[in-house]
Design a protein around this motif. Structure first.
Motif, PDB file in Angstrom:
ATOM      1  N   VAL A  89      -6.668   1.828   8.884  1.00 41.86           N
ATOM      2  CA  VAL A  89      -7.507   0.883   8.147  1.00 41.86           C
ATOM      3  C   VAL A  89      -6.786   0.509   6.855  1.00 41.86           C
ATOM      4  O   VAL A  89      -6.513   1.380   6.026  1.00 41.86           O
ATOM      5  CB  VAL A  89      -8.887   1.475   7.805  1.00 41.86           C
ATOM      6  N   CYS A  90      -6.449  -0.769   6.692  1.00 41.76           N
ATOM      7  CA  CYS A  90      -5.813  -1.245   5.471  1.00 41.76           C
ATOM      8  C   CYS A  90      -6.870  -1.794   4.522  1.00 41.76           C
ATOM      9  O   CYS A  90      -7.862  -2.370   4.960  1.00 41.76           O
ATOM     10  CB  CYS A  90      -4.786  -2.324   5.788  1.00 41.76           C
ATOM     11  N   PHE A  91      -6.638  -1.628   3.225  1.00 42.46           N
ATOM     12  CA  PHE A  91      -7.607  -2.050   2.218  1.00 42.46           C
ATOM     13  C   PHE A  91      -7.165  -3.292   1.451  1.00 42.46           C
ATOM     14  O   PHE A  91      -7.807  -3.678   0.474  1.00 42.46           O
ATOM     15  CB  PHE A  91      -7.876  -0.910   1.238  1.00 42.46           C
ATOM     16  N   SER A  92      -6.071  -3.909   1.880  1.00 42.81           N
ATOM     17  CA  SER A  92      -5.555  -5.101   1.201  1.00 42.81           C
ATOM     18  C   SER A  92      -4.916  -6.008   2.232  1.00 42.81           C
ATOM     19  O   SER A  92      -4.411  -5.537   3.254  1.00 42.81           O
ATOM     20  CB  SER A  92      -4.520  -4.685   0.140  1.00 42.81           C
ATOM     21  N   PRO A  93      -4.900  -7.325   1.986  1.00 42.73           N
ATOM     22  CA  PRO A  93      -4.215  -8.229   2.914  1.00 42.73           C
ATOM     23  C   PRO A  93      -2.703  -8.151   2.799  1.00 42.73           C
ATOM     24  O   PRO A  93      -1.984  -8.639   3.670  1.00 42.73           O
ATOM     25  CB  PRO A  93      -4.726  -9.612   2.486  1.00 42.73           C
ATOM     26  N   ASP A  94      -2.212  -7.534   1.741  1.00 43.50           N
ATOM     27  CA  ASP A  94      -0.777  -7.471   1.484  1.00 43.50           C
ATOM     28  C   ASP A  94      -0.191  -6.152   1.970  1.00 43.50           C
ATOM     29  O   ASP A  94      -0.886  -5.131   2.028  1.00 43.50           O
ATOM     30  CB  ASP A  94      -0.492  -7.622  -0.013  1.00 43.50           C
ATOM     31  N   GLU A 136      -4.032   2.490  -0.307  1.00 47.98           N
ATOM     32  CA  GLU A 136      -3.458   1.430   0.530  1.00 47.98           C
ATOM     33  C   GLU A 136      -4.013   1.400   1.948  1.00 47.98           C
ATOM     34  O   GLU A 136      -4.255   0.328   2.493  1.00 47.98           O
ATOM     35  CB  GLU A 136      -1.939   1.599   0.570  1.00 47.98           C
ATOM     36  N   PHE A 137      -4.198   2.553   2.555  1.00 52.15           N
ATOM     37  CA  PHE A 137      -4.671   2.586   3.940  1.00 52.15           C
ATOM     38  C   PHE A 137      -5.251   3.960   4.258  1.00 52.15           C
ATOM     39  O   PHE A 137      -5.029   4.946   3.539  1.00 52.15           O
ATOM     40  CB  PHE A 137      -3.540   2.248   4.929  1.00 52.15           C
ATOM     41  N   LEU A 138      -5.996   4.008   5.352  1.00 49.95           N
ATOM     42  CA  LEU A 138      -6.604   5.239   5.850  1.00 49.95           C
ATOM     43  C   LEU A 138      -6.122   5.468   7.277  1.00 49.95           C
ATOM     44  O   LEU A 138      -6.075   4.545   8.082  1.00 49.95           O
ATOM     45  CB  LEU A 138      -8.136   5.112   5.835  1.00 49.95           C
ATOM     46  N   ILE A 139      -5.756   6.714   7.563  1.00 48.31           N
ATOM     47  CA  ILE A 139      -5.414   7.108   8.932  1.00 48.31           C
ATOM     48  C   ILE A 139      -6.515   8.027   9.447  1.00 48.31           C
ATOM     49  O   ILE A 139      -6.844   9.022   8.802  1.00 48.31           O
ATOM     50  CB  ILE A 139      -4.067   7.854   9.002  1.00 48.31           C
ATOM     51  N   ILE A 140      -7.099   7.677  10.584  1.00 53.70           N
ATOM     52  CA  ILE A 140      -8.041   8.569  11.267  1.00 53.70           C
ATOM     53  C   ILE A 140      -7.432   8.902  12.620  1.00 53.70           C
ATOM     54  O   ILE A 140      -7.101   8.001  13.397  1.00 53.70           O
ATOM     55  CB  ILE A 140      -9.419   7.921  11.464  1.00 53.70           C
TER      56      ILE A 140
END
Length: 386
Positions: free
Chosen positions: A349-354, A292-296
């Motif tokens: 960083v999100c990997f989807s618009p939803d 769903e997302f990445l945290i850096i």
């Protein structure tokens, strides 16, 4: 190379670096693409990132070769295997705060669309994105220089794009040496660096130091980097084999990380191995619909928050407003509430618009006495031991 080159505008010095003429000859490009698709089907990356463009556009391959294939299941078409291939859509947000420190020494970089950022000269697959967090120490010169130049060093490397892993390793080392040669900057300043380079579904995390990348996978935290602390067993062995010492958790009694760029007052002459390394560790991940997302984040975040705790907070925020910028601000605020002692930088960083979907937990006859966060943590531990 001109020191301090800013990546805020498209490059004008690549001289056709990405043209097909500069790539190694390929006997049968479609066959290679098909082989790469088979590699991805069994969970392995394509043999060359330069053929991802074929994998991304499977419809074009079908039209050209009259092949009936699907990336999820290679074989004859049927209603069961007509599912479309997952392709991430990149959305990012970031937040930085100097925290309790007097000066801000962190730098970061967010590029959601590499093709648009670099211009038409960049002949590589789309979608593509690049992110980085650079945690400086002893001044901000090293962090600023690496932020401005690291992507340029990667894409101008002779191994790019046929072997992206080698290009990234070379880029980190070459950027470190170029920084030492930049006379108007303080070469004794240093920085950790963590970058994420994404082509289609393939994400490459490169890490030097103690910034951390954590993937949110349906509520579970998956760590994609390893903190390079001097007391870490593998780092300690490497350091001691190269003549370094660790005193009270510090490399040579001076630095709290085992790898960094800059810090040339602690390094041996160029080209020689030394206890303080600038070579990154790489982790490759193939993104799926569950990612769903990445945290850096820099260590100012991870000093006061666990990876699972950060993913839990981020997911709740994204479910509320689906805004990665607000989500990164909330993680920074939470770290400040927990009395972090360092600068803070966070990228989401999100990997989807939803927004992330609600997780349904199967009901049990036995009352559950464990939190959702603890449950996800246990799942992660169990999966890592399989």
């Amino acid at each position: 190379m001109t020191a301090g080159t800013d990546l805020s505008r498209p490059f004008t010095v690549l001289d056709g670096r990405f043209s097909n003429d500069n790539r190694p000859p390929i006997g049968d490009e479609n066959s290679e693409a098909l082989e790469s698709l088979k590699q991805m089907n069994i969970g392995k990356p394509p043999r060359h990132l330069s053929v991802i463009r074929h994998c991304i556009s499977s419809a074009q391959l079908v039209a050209e070769d009259e092949l009936e294939l699907n990336i999820e299941n290679i074989g004859p078409k049927s209603p069961a295997n007509e599912k479309s291939v997952f392709l991430p859509i990149f959305r990012s947000g970031s937040c930085s705060d100097k925290g309790p420190k007097q000066y801000m020494e962190d730098e970061h970089l967010c590029i959601d669309n590499l093709l648009e950022h670099l211009g038409e000269v960049a002949n590589f697959p789309s979608p593509g994105a690049f992110y980085g967090v650079f945690d400086g120490h002893g001044g901000s010169d090293a962090a600023s220089f690496i932020r401005k130049n690291i992507l340029k060093f990667i894409i101008e490397d002779s191994h790019f794009p046929t072997c992206v892993e080698k290009a990234i390793r070379s880029a980190f080392v070459n950027a470190d040496r170029a920084f030492a040669d930049t006379c108007y900057l303080d070469s004794s300043s240093g920085t950790t660096a963590l970058t994420a380079l994404i082509f289609g579904r393939i994400m490459l995390i490169a890490n030097v130091g103690d910034c951390r990348a954590v993937l949110g996978k349906r509520g579970r935290a998956i760590e994609l980097s390893r903190d390079h602390k001097p007391n870490c067993t593998s780092e300690r062995i490497r350091i001691e084999n190269l003549g370094g010492i660790i005193y009270d958790g510090y490399l040579n009694g001076q630095l709290s990380v085992a790898r960094a760029l800059g810090d040339w007052h602690m390094k041996d002459p160029k080209g020689s191995a030394c206890p303080l390394s600038a070579e990154p560790e790489l982790q490759e991940t193939i993104l799926t619909e569950e990612d769903e997302f990445l945290i850096i984040g820099c260590d100012g975040l991870w000093d006061v928050m666990s990876s699972q705790g950060a993913v839990t907070i981020a997911r709740k925020e994204l479910m509320l407003h689906n805004d990665p910028e607000r989500c990164s601000r909330e993680l920074v605020r939470e770290a400040l509430r927990r009395n972090t002692c360092d600068n803070l930088t966070v990228i989401i960083v999100c990997f989807s618009p939803d927004p992330p979907p609600r997780i349904e937990i199967a009901k049990s006859r036995v009352p559950r006495s464990i939190s959702a966060e603890s449950l996800n943590f246990l799942k992660g531990v169990l999966n890592s031991n399989v």
